[in-house]
Design a protein around this motif. Structure first.
Motif, short mmCIF file in Angstrom:
data_model
loop_
_atom_site.label_atom_id
_atom_site.label_comp_id
_atom_site.label_asym_id
_atom_site.label_seq_id
_atom_site.Cartn_x
_atom_site.Cartn_y
_atom_site.Cartn_z
N TYR A 70 39.55 37.33 30.41
CA TYR A 70 38.98 38.46 30.12
C TYR A 70 37.67 38.42 30.45
O TYR A 70 36.88 39.35 31.01
N VAL A 71 36.90 37.16 30.14
CA VAL A 71 35.64 37.04 30.55
C VAL A 71 35.62 36.83 32.21
O VAL A 71 34.55 37.53 32.69
N ILE A 72 36.37 36.34 32.85
CA ILE A 72 36.36 36.35 34.14
C ILE A 72 36.65 37.76 34.68
O ILE A 72 36.01 38.02 35.65
N THR A 73 37.46 38.66 34.32
CA THR A 73 37.60 39.70 34.57
C THR A 73 36.24 40.68 34.56
O THR A 73 35.76 41.39 35.59
N ILE A 74 35.53 40.66 33.42
CA ILE A 74 34.36 41.10 33.30
C ILE A 74 33.19 40.80 34.26
O ILE A 74 32.58 41.60 34.98
N ILE A 75 33.17 39.53 34.47
CA ILE A 75 32.09 38.95 35.39
C ILE A 75 32.54 39.42 36.77
O ILE A 75 31.59 39.83 37.57
N ILE A 76 33.84 39.71 37.35
CA ILE A 76 34.21 39.87 38.42
C ILE A 76 33.67 41.52 38.70
O ILE A 76 33.24 41.89 39.81
N LEU A 77 34.06 42.42 37.73
CA LEU A 77 33.71 43.76 37.62
C LEU A 77 32.21 43.89 37.93
O LEU A 77 31.60 44.92 38.47
#
Length: 306
Positions: free
Chosen positions: A277-284
């Motif tokens: 989920y952290v990776i998801t936020i960073i990518i967004l």
């Protein structure tokens, strides 16, 4: 070393497949101009239906197809609200995300004596490698048939959207529905079909979770996978190949979580659970401003508007 690499690849492919189905569904819907934030709910109802039908019939593929049908039915609600009633598509999607888990848990309690999870299925979706076949390092690949189906679907969807006239119609409706309407393209019909297809694919994604990865439906079986799939759509710039590649990235994050959790280097479980989920936020944060959605995405259309 080779075994570790194949294990990482196998887990990546396994966890990216449910995301890939859902993300490809999101691409179809968004390309037609309808924002589908309800993928999470559609995946949840698909996960429940797939596990339930798979348990009662003993057929994993029967459950898989039933899950697609269930996802398509709940997507029809989103299509009716967004297209016919011209409701706010964001609010409609959020409502679907509440309806999907609610309906799944309600029916689950009826069918399974008050339990909030289904009985494990006896027949899961078969594997190409892993416990069902392969030798040596190939056993660690753990590749389900749905992995190949999702990859083939991504290729076919790219061909359909960019190399056929039907794909051109979908993209035209998503970019400028009024101009498409003047060309004789039925905007409402195309949007309805695309949203329903989006739900079917999301249902497949849910079923590939409960029929391939885990053997039953639980309230946390999906737990944010639909939102990660939406992030993959944005990261992939609303293209089938881009969305599929983004799903592989998120699947790799999940694989890293699994491998680190079972390795000699101790990492707190809370941090591992947060990683995808952290990776998801960073990518967004990094890519959402650089990606351009279809111009009419999220905008209701009324015949005669210009």
């Amino acid at each position: 070393m080779l075994s570790s690499i194949t294990l990482f690849i196998g887990i990546t492919l396994m966890y990216s497949t449910p995301l890939a189905f859902a993300a490809l569904g999101g691409v179809v819907s968004e390309r037609s101009g309808v924002t589908n934030l309800g993928i999470e709910g559609m995946m949840t109802i698909g996960a429940f239906t797939g596990a339930t039908v798979g348990y009662f019939t003993g057929s994993a593929w029967g459950g898989f197809l039933a899950a697609g049908a269930a996802g398509g039915m709940i997507a029809l609600l989103h299509a009716f609200a967004s297209i016919t009633c011209r409701a706010d598509q964001t609010i409609s999607g959020i409502a679907i995300n509440l309806i999907g888990p609610g309906v799944a848990l309600f029916i689950c309690r009826i069918l399974f004596d008050g339990a909030t999870m289904t009985v494990p299925v006896t027949n899961k979706i078969p594997k190409l490698f892993g416990s069902a076949g392969g030798s040596g390092a190939l056993k660690n690949l753990n590749v389900d048939v749905t992995v190949v189906v999702a990859l083939a679907l991504a290729v076919l969807l790219w061909v359909f959207l960019y190399k056929t006239k039907w794909g051109f119609h979908i993209r035209a409706v998503g970019e400028h529905p009024a101009a498409a309407d003047t060309m004789g393209i039925h905007v409402y019909r195309i949007r309805y079909l695309c949203v329903i297809v989006s739900g079917i694919l999301a249902g497949f994604g849910g079923a590939s979770m409960t029929l391939a990865i885990i053997p039953q439906f639980t309230p946390t079986a999906i737990s944010g996978q639909g939102f990660i799939a939406l992030a993959a759509v944005i990261f992939g710039k609303w293209t089938p190949h881009g969305a599929y590649g983004a799903c592989l990235l998120f699947g790799a994050a999940q694989a890293l979580t699994v491998i680190l959790g079972g390795g000699s280097f101790q990492v707190p479980s809370e941090i591992l659970a947060m990683l995808p989920y952290v990776i998801t936020i960073i990518i967004l944060i990094l890519f959402v401003g650089r990606s351009a959605a279809p111009k009419a995405s999220g905008q209701p259309y009324e015949k005669g508007e210009r």
